[in-house]
Design a protein around this motif. Structure first.
Motif, PDB file in Angstrom:
ATOM      1  N   ARG A   1       0.806  -1.413   0.093  1.00 42.01           N
ATOM      2  CA  ARG A   1      -0.079   0.382  -0.064  1.00 42.01           C
ATOM      3  C   ARG A   1       1.153   0.766   0.022  1.00 42.01           C
ATOM      4  N   VAL A   2       0.684   2.090  -0.736  1.00 44.17           N
ATOM      5  CA  VAL A   2       0.845   3.701  -0.612  1.00 44.17           C
ATOM      6  C   VAL A   2       0.306   4.414   0.153  1.00 44.17           C
ATOM      7  N   ASP A   3       0.953   5.413   0.682  1.00 45.71           N
ATOM      8  CA  ASP A   3       0.056   5.911   2.028  1.00 45.71           C
ATOM      9  C   ASP A   3       0.124   7.423   1.920  1.00 45.71           C
ATOM     10  N   VAL A   4      -0.686   7.969   0.874  1.00 50.14           N
ATOM     11  CA  VAL A   4      -0.298   9.223   0.643  1.00 50.14           C
ATOM     12  C   VAL A   4      -1.405  10.206   1.436  1.00 50.14           C
ATOM     13  N   GLN A   5      -1.860  11.169   2.184  1.00 47.77           N
ATOM     14  CA  GLN A   5      -3.415  12.207   2.683  1.00 47.77           C
ATOM     15  C   GLN A   5      -3.782  12.280   1.701  1.00 47.77           C
ATOM     16  N   GLU A   6      -2.921  13.050   1.247  1.00 54.38           N
ATOM     17  CA  GLU A   6      -3.145  14.349  -0.183  1.00 54.38           C
ATOM     18  C   GLU A   6      -2.453  14.074  -0.837  1.00 54.38           C
ATOM     19  N   LEU A   7      -2.469  14.564  -2.732  1.00 54.38           N
ATOM     20  CA  LEU A   7      -1.368  14.098  -2.926  1.00 54.38           C
ATOM     21  C   LEU A   7      -1.783  15.947  -3.476  1.00 54.38           C
ATOM     22  N   THR A   8      -0.559  16.217  -3.456  1.00 50.10           N
ATOM     23  CA  THR A   8      -0.794  17.538  -3.776  1.00 50.10           C
ATOM     24  C   THR A   8       1.229  18.019  -4.879  1.00 50.10           C
ATOM     25  N   VAL A   9       1.291  19.217  -4.048  1.00 51.14           N
ATOM     26  CA  VAL A   9       2.308  19.364  -5.452  1.00 51.14           C
ATOM     27  C   VAL A   9       4.211  19.117  -4.435  1.00 51.14           C
TER      28      VAL A   9
ATOM     29  N   CYS B   1       2.628   0.132  -8.785  1.00 50.27           N
ATOM     30  CA  CYS B   1       2.855   0.810  -9.640  1.00 50.27           C
ATOM     31  C   CYS B   1       0.726   1.140  -9.652  1.00 50.27           C
ATOM     32  N   ALA B   2       0.679   0.379 -10.453  1.00 48.58           N
ATOM     33  CA  ALA B   2      -0.970  -0.273 -10.552  1.00 48.58           C
ATOM     34  C   ALA B   2      -1.586   1.197  -9.574  1.00 48.58           C
ATOM     35  N   ASP B   3      -1.769   1.179  -8.127  1.00 47.54           N
ATOM     36  CA  ASP B   3      -2.574   1.284  -6.846  1.00 47.54           C
ATOM     37  C   ASP B   3      -1.642   3.623  -7.174  1.00 47.54           C
ATOM     38  N   ILE B   4      -0.505   4.016  -8.031  1.00 42.48           N
ATOM     39  CA  ILE B   4       0.033   4.663  -7.919  1.00 42.48           C
ATOM     40  C   ILE B   4      -1.085   6.311  -8.723  1.00 42.48           C
ATOM     41  N   ILE B   5      -0.879   5.563  -9.832  1.00 44.59           N
ATOM     42  CA  ILE B   5      -0.992   5.716 -11.587  1.00 44.59           C
ATOM     43  C   ILE B   5      -2.645   6.248 -11.270  1.00 44.59           C
ATOM     44  N   ALA B   6      -3.516   4.870 -11.159  1.00 42.52           N
ATOM     45  CA  ALA B   6      -4.898   4.841 -10.145  1.00 42.52           C
ATOM     46  C   ALA B   6      -5.401   6.472  -9.551  1.00 42.52           C
ATOM     47  N   ARG B   7      -4.454   6.683  -8.387  1.00 43.77           N
ATOM     48  CA  ARG B   7      -4.788   8.462  -7.382  1.00 43.77           C
ATOM     49  C   ARG B   7      -4.116   9.126  -8.338  1.00 43.77           C
ATOM     50  N   ILE B   8      -3.182   9.440  -9.272  1.00 44.93           N
ATOM     51  CA  ILE B   8      -2.929  10.151  -9.852  1.00 44.93           C
ATOM     52  C   ILE B   8      -3.533  10.900 -10.997  1.00 44.93           C
ATOM     53  N   ARG B   9      -4.637   8.973 -11.578  1.00 37.53           N
ATOM     54  CA  ARG B   9      -5.476   9.562 -12.660  1.00 37.53           C
ATOM     55  C   ARG B   9      -6.323  10.692 -12.197  1.00 37.53           C
ATOM     56  N   ALA B  10      -6.930  10.027 -10.506  1.00 34.57           N
ATOM     57  CA  ALA B  10      -8.366  10.245 -10.128  1.00 34.57           C
ATOM     58  C   ALA B  10      -7.980  12.188  -9.660  1.00 34.57           C
ATOM     59  N   GLU B  11      -6.893  11.866  -9.318  1.00 38.51           N
ATOM     60  CA  GLU B  11      -6.983  13.140  -8.305  1.00 38.51           C
ATOM     61  C   GLU B  11      -6.417  14.479  -9.721  1.00 38.51           C
ATOM     62  N   TRP B  12      -5.597  14.327 -10.719  1.00 40.61           N
ATOM     63  CA  TRP B  12      -5.559  15.222 -11.849  1.00 40.61           C
ATOM     64  C   TRP B  12      -5.680  14.445 -12.978  1.00 40.61           C
ATOM     65  N   PRO B  13      -6.850  14.919 -13.116  1.00 40.99           N
ATOM     66  CA  PRO B  13      -7.302  14.440 -14.377  1.00 40.99           C
ATOM     67  C   PRO B  13      -6.784  14.463 -15.478  1.00 40.99           C
TER      68      PRO B  13
END
Length: 157
Positions: free
Chosen positions: A103-111, A133-145
């Protein structure tokens, strides 16, 4: 007898040899405070930091680690020893993901938090650990369309 002229000259010291300087610069290895397990069976060295971890766990999640361990021959403290190319911070980030159940725990994806997440993504890709890898990419796509329509839909929520 010593004259005044002799005593005013600076003392001559022998020059230091480079090997003496090198010895003073050498620092001993330091065991990582949380990722050095007493029951670990492989030592990863990153810079001066040692990680004593579990070969089976890393091999289970990474074919790259498995191949690395199979080809390694060096021993340190009686255990298989692998010198890593990455910094201690990079190795620590990857090992934390592996030991935390991938698991990759990042509370809030920010700069501000993105560089750490990008580092984990880079390391996970390099060592072929797919789930983070899949989790991080999904999180980036969700946070930064990537499209305006996706961005507008996210903002409307």
């Amino acid at each position: 007898m010593s004259t005044h002229a002799e005593s005013s000259q600076p003392e001559r010291k022998r020059p230091r040899l480079s090997s003496e300087e090198d010895e003073e610069d050498e620092k001993p290895f330091v065991n990582h405070s949380t990722l050095y397990f007493d029951d670990g069976n492989v030592v990863l060295a990153a810079g001066r930091t040692l990680f004593c971890v579990h070969r089976s766990l890393l091999s289970k999640h990474s074919v790259v680690f498995r191949d690395l361990f199979d080809s390694a021959r060096d021993r340190y403290r009686g255990l298989l020893h692998v010198t890593m190319e990455e910094t201690a911070e990079e190795v620590e980030a990857l090992l934390n993901v592996v030991y935390d159940g991938l698991r990759v725990d990042v509370q809030e994806l920010t700069v501000e938090t993105f560089p750490a997440l990008a580092n984990v993504l880079r390391m996970a890709r390099k060592y072929k650990i797919d789930r983070p890898c899949a989790d991080i990419i999904a999180r980036i796509r969700a946070e930064w369309p990537s499209t305006l329509a996706q961005h507008d839909a996210k903002e409307a929520q």
